[in-house]
Scaffold this motif. Structure first.
Motif, PDB file in Angstrom:
ATOM      1  N   LEU A  26      -4.989  -1.006  -7.405  1.00  0.00           N
ATOM      2  CA  LEU A  26      -6.239  -0.924  -8.154  1.00  0.00           C
ATOM      3  C   LEU A  26      -7.015   0.356  -7.833  1.00  0.00           C
ATOM      4  O   LEU A  26      -7.494   1.044  -8.730  1.00  0.00           O
ATOM      5  CB  LEU A  26      -7.089  -2.162  -7.855  1.00  0.00           C
ATOM      6  CG  LEU A  26      -8.170  -2.474  -8.876  1.00  0.00           C
ATOM      7  CD1 LEU A  26      -7.572  -2.588 -10.262  1.00  0.00           C
ATOM      8  CD2 LEU A  26      -8.874  -3.774  -8.507  1.00  0.00           C
ATOM      9  N   ALA A  27      -7.081   0.688  -6.535  1.00  0.00           N
ATOM     10  CA  ALA A  27      -7.836   1.871  -6.132  1.00  0.00           C
ATOM     11  C   ALA A  27      -7.236   3.126  -6.753  1.00  0.00           C
ATOM     12  O   ALA A  27      -7.960   4.025  -7.194  1.00  0.00           O
ATOM     13  CB  ALA A  27      -7.850   1.989  -4.608  1.00  0.00           C
ATOM     14  N   GLN A  28      -5.914   3.202  -6.790  1.00  0.00           N
ATOM     15  CA  GLN A  28      -5.244   4.380  -7.354  1.00  0.00           C
ATOM     16  C   GLN A  28      -5.451   4.452  -8.866  1.00  0.00           C
ATOM     17  O   GLN A  28      -5.530   5.533  -9.442  1.00  0.00           O
ATOM     18  CB  GLN A  28      -3.744   4.348  -7.043  1.00  0.00           C
ATOM     19  CG  GLN A  28      -3.401   4.165  -5.585  1.00  0.00           C
ATOM     20  CD  GLN A  28      -3.885   5.298  -4.715  1.00  0.00           C
ATOM     21  OE1 GLN A  28      -4.284   6.354  -5.216  1.00  0.00           O
ATOM     22  NE2 GLN A  28      -3.880   5.104  -3.415  1.00  0.00           N
ATOM     23  N   SER A  74      -3.835  -5.729  -6.375  1.00  0.00           N
ATOM     24  CA  SER A  74      -4.697  -5.273  -5.279  1.00  0.00           C
ATOM     25  C   SER A  74      -4.146  -4.031  -4.589  1.00  0.00           C
ATOM     26  O   SER A  74      -4.909  -3.260  -4.032  1.00  0.00           O
ATOM     27  CB  SER A  74      -4.885  -6.404  -4.267  1.00  0.00           C
ATOM     28  OG  SER A  74      -3.631  -6.872  -3.823  1.00  0.00           O
ATOM     29  N   ALA A 118       0.820  -1.207   0.000  1.00  0.00           N
ATOM     30  CA  ALA A 118       0.000   0.000   0.000  1.00  0.00           C
ATOM     31  C   ALA A 118       0.862   1.268   0.000  1.00  0.00           C
ATOM     32  O   ALA A 118       0.623   2.172  -0.813  1.00  0.00           O
ATOM     33  CB  ALA A 118      -0.973  -0.014   1.172  1.00  0.00           C
ATOM     34  N   GLN A 129     -11.305  -9.968  -7.309  1.00  0.00           N
ATOM     35  CA  GLN A 129     -11.287  -8.547  -6.888  1.00  0.00           C
ATOM     36  C   GLN A 129      -9.868  -8.012  -6.794  1.00  0.00           C
ATOM     37  O   GLN A 129      -9.611  -6.856  -7.075  1.00  0.00           O
ATOM     38  CB  GLN A 129     -11.920  -8.418  -5.499  1.00  0.00           C
ATOM     39  CG  GLN A 129     -13.383  -8.661  -5.449  1.00  0.00           C
ATOM     40  CD  GLN A 129     -14.166  -7.408  -5.669  1.00  0.00           C
ATOM     41  OE1 GLN A 129     -13.600  -6.325  -5.669  1.00  0.00           O
ATOM     42  NE2 GLN A 129     -15.453  -7.536  -5.879  1.00  0.00           N
TER      43      GLN A 129
END
Lengths: 501, 323
Positions: free
Chosen positions: B209-211, B206, B187, B287
């Motif tokens: 992915l959010a970024q 994982s 992270a 995911q």
């Protein structure tokens, strides 16, 4: 405005019978583990994780979050009553909080801790609700050089924590920094000073050190005295349970400052929340109005750091919810819980699952209210705990310390560390050296090194990055000013002593 | 003769009791050791499967985190546990394929100390850049590193992590050198790329992915030979950079202490194959950009052996020495 409709969604989620129950369960468990010395929220959250699989993502996060900030409330209880900081953030609370308890003012100390935590929690939650996305952007602006300089500032502040000699405080900070060198160096992967023990590869156990140096050392010290002179609070001296209105009035500015600092530092994922209570205490000691009695039971020395650590605990949800970055192991576990539920925490989660984000924000308010209602009546109970004869109390303290230290890594080696640091703590207590600056050195040292070396690595070895970055330069200047303000009075008194001779 | 018969009887009795044990197995809670802190990649995998194992076996399955020492503490605990099927271990690429290549004295050995049950999950890593960086493609990246060797920052979750080795593999195949910038986990490394602290990172899907979804990080290529079925439009390094052989993945697997009775291993293997084929389990791993495993133990061991040899060569070539 958007915020109202968002909050309406949030309260719609949080104020269902089921979610209220999970919120209450969370904060109740949090208070409980916070009060038991050493049982860390990480271990509790890890144990409860399987239970949350069957809940909705919102319900599980509401409960886990409740445990996390509930533990911040409860953590101050042992710090005040028996001088054991459950978490790094409660280390400063021991300084004035335990001093107050020795004077028979444990009740007001506990009361003000709960009240200031509540006020700070409410305000910080508002900050989370209003400013999450822009604040996340600020967190991204912090580069390694800036983090390094922030830590330098924090470390200089650690000297101010000392009650007595500045020289001893500096020695303690340096000892802490040295102890912080044990473990794997992030930059090269080299394991340093671990003597081939895999258990030391990740550094000295913070819990073992804190509990040994504060809690167990204090127990030994108390047992050494004759029963009659023990400074443990006697039954007759319990005194008032609640803080007076005058106490409250005196504390309000401190609570405000603590909240502001804590909320600000909590946003930084690289260890900001950790600094909040230390920073708040340092500031308070400098700016609080006279008469100052810090170190000997000044109620503001409890109010400000307690406000700061709770505000920081709330705003540290900002990097987690908006960037997907955990600021501590408990948060990492919450991210894990969300991932198991099939939700990727991060900027998109807020847009795709507004019910989740706003539901949690709303639940924080409710949770803080629960905590206040839960903790104020409990103050009377905790204070009465001090009436338990010491010969019964101290084995219980020792037992909880052992369970707590063991439960973090399930590794018996950590208990040996506890023994070693208990002995060291007792020695330092006898020498009049205080453990708080040492703890800050231990915690900040490895982070400072990591950030400094990364800053230099990225700049290809050019040290001017520390001055050319405006944020970094500002922190370094602030550190310098603080250093001068400590040094000048110290030099002056020394000269006076010399003149007398 | 009598002795032989006696031995036969005795071994038959042992065999029968082992059979009976396996038929009743499990009769008490099972522990799955995770050599890392809660919330991480290996921990999440262990928790997904433990939940399903618990439902199907009708016994509690507890995940126990024994973190520390690069995963050595938890893995050693797994090696030393009683081989009765009630202590299992989830480990990842690091313990059995990377560490043997990097560290001199490892307190455990895959084939000496463990029985392999199955591959749990496998995922590509991602070469990703900051959206504002001038580098916007794999050819850009190679050209920039050729022009200025040892200056293009490559963020990874740590020295001698599988990500670090994948990055070195990529650099070696392209004939370039990056500036390795290690972080304390996936992270923080992902955020460093998002914040532009380093222009490029080698990350688990994982972790970034959010970024990527937020538009701060751009994916350039995956490190495996085949594209990820979840993210079909991301090319492989072999395609995007015309680089031969690069094929690094990050996997998790389930293991048991050496000497765990075969019937128990077979039962666990069968359960795991069924669990890893369940749509909701596949969805949960997907995911994070991972596919589920379920391979035979023999295939899995062969794969680990192959990878260990490859990474040993990379470690020697790139001169990665943490000691």
């Amino acid at each position: 405005m958007d915020i109202f409709s968002n909050l309406a969604i949030g309260f719609g989620v949080a104020v269902t019978a089921q979610n209220l129950l999970y919120c209450f369960t969370g904060v109740f468990l949090g208070t409980l583990i916070g009060v038991l010395p050493g049982i860390a929220p990480v271990a509790t959250v890890a144990m409860l994780l399987p239970l949350t699989f069957s809940l909705s993502p919102a319900a599980s996060l509401i409960m886990l979050a409740g445990i996390y900030y509930g533990a911040q409330y409860g953590g101050s209880t042992t710090a005040i009553l028996v001088n054991i900081p459950g978490e790094s953030s409660a280390v400063v609370t021991t300084i004035d909080g335990h001093a107050m308890a020795k004077q028979g003012r444990a009740g007001p100390a506990l009361g003000i801790a709960a009240i200031s935590s509540f006020i700070a929690g409410c305000i910080a939650t508002l900050v989370v609700a209003l400013f999450s996305p822009p604040l996340a952007e600020i967190a991204l602006k912090f580069q390694p050089a800036d983090y390094f300089s922030l830590m330098v500032f924090g470390l200089v502040g650690a000297v101010v924590l000392a009650r007595g000699s500045v020289r001893k405080a500096i020695a303690m900070v340096v000892l802490g920094l040295l102890l912080g060198l044990v473990g794997t160096d992030v930059n090269s992967g080299v394991i340093r000073f671990a003597f081939g023990l895999p258990a030391l590869a990740e550094g000295i156990s913070f819990a073992a050190l804190a509990m040994g140096m504060f809690g167990v050392a204090e127990v030994i010290y108390n047992l050494e005295q004759h029963a009659a002179d023990r400074k443990v609070v006697a039954v007759a001296k319990i005194g008032r349970v609640m803080p007076t209105l005058a106490d409250l009035r005196q504390c309000l500015p401190s609570i405000a400052r603590g909240t502001g600092l804590g909320a600000l530092l909590g946003i930084l994922p690289g260890g900001g929340a950790l600094l909040s209570s230390f920073a708040a205490y340092t500031v308070e000691k400098k700016v609080a109005s006279a008469p100052k009695n810090f170190g000997n039971g000044d109620i503001r020395g409890v109010a400000a750091p307690e406000a700061a650590n709770n505000a920081g605990a709330q705003t540290s949800f900002i990097p987690m919810l908006t960037l997907g970055v955990p600021s501590n192991p408990t948060m990492a576990l919450m991210i894990g819980a969300l991932m198991i539920q099939g939700i990727q925490p991060g900027p998109q989660a807020m847009l795709q699952r507004p019910d989740l984000f706003w539901g949690i924000v709303a639940s924080m308010w409710i949770g803080n209210l629960f905590l206040l209602l839960l903790n104020l009546p409990l103050v009377g109970l905790w204070v009465r705990l001090l009436a338990v004869p010491y010969r019964l109390l101290f084995p219980a303290i020792l037992m909880f310390c052992c369970i707590g230290v063991y439960s973090i890594n399930n590794n018996p080696f950590d208990l040996f560390q506890l023994v070693v640091f208990s002995a060291l703590g007792y020695m330092l207590l006898k020498l009049g050296c205080e453990p708080a600056p040492l703890v800050l050195g231990l915690v900040l040292g490895p982070m400072m090194e990591e950030y400094l070396r990364r800053a230099l690595l990225i700049s290809l070895g050019d040290p001017t990055v520390l001055i050319t970055s405006p944020l970094s330069a500002a922190f370094l200047i602030a550190a310098l000013v603080l250093l001068v303000s400590i040094a000048v009075p110290a030099i002056r008194t020394q000269r006076e002593v010399a003149m007398k001779e | 003769m009598r002795v032989v018969a006696g031995l036969l009887c005795a071994s038959l009795a042992v065999f029968c009791s082992a059979q009976a044990q396996a038929q009743n197995y499990p009769t008490k809670p099972i522990r799955i050791l995770v050599p890392y802190a809660p919330g991480g990649f290996v921990d999440v995998a262990a928790r997904i499967i433990s939940q399903k194992l618990q439902e199907r076996l009708g016994q509690q399955v507890i995940v126990e985190n024994r973190s520390g020492g690069n995963g050595f503490i938890g893995t050693t605990a797994g090696a030393k546990a009683a081989p009765d099927g009630y202590t299992l271990l989830t480990a990842h690429t690091g313990e059995f394929a990377v560490s043997p290549a990097v560290f001199k004295d490892i307190p455990f050995d895959l084939e000496r100390d463990f029985e392999t049950i199955t591959l749990v999950s496998i995922a590509p890593m991602l070469v990703a850049v900051n959206v504002k960086s001038p580098i916007q493609s794999i050819p850009d990246l190679i050209a920039a590193a050729k022009a200025k060797p040892n200056t293009i920052g490559m963020g990874t979750p740590g020295t001698a992590s599988i990500n670090h080795l994948a990055g070195e593999w990529f650099a070696d195949a392209a004939g370039v050198k990056f500036l390795h910038v290690p972080y304390k986990g996936g992270a923080p490394a992902g955020v460093a790329v998002a914040a532009g602290e380093v222009p490029m990172g080698i990350m688990a899907i994982s972790s970034v992915l959010a970024q990527i979804q937020a538009g701060r990080v751009k994916p350039l290529a995956v490190t495996t030979a085949k594209r990820s079925p979840q993210f079909k439009d991301w090319p492989t390094l072999q395609e995007a950079g015309n680089l031969k052989d690069v094929d690094a993945s990050i996997w998790t697997g389930l293991f048991a202490p050496k000497g765990t009775p075969k019937p128990i291993l077979d039962k666990l293997h069968a359960e795991m194959v069924a669990i890893l084929a369940m749509p909701d389990v596949r969805e949960k791993f997907a995911q994070g950009g991972a596919e589920t495993g379920g391979t035979s133990a023999a295939d899995f061991v062969a794969m680990i052996r192959r990878e260990a040899a490859t990474y040993k060569a990379i470690v020697e070539k790139a001169n990665i020495k943490p000691e």
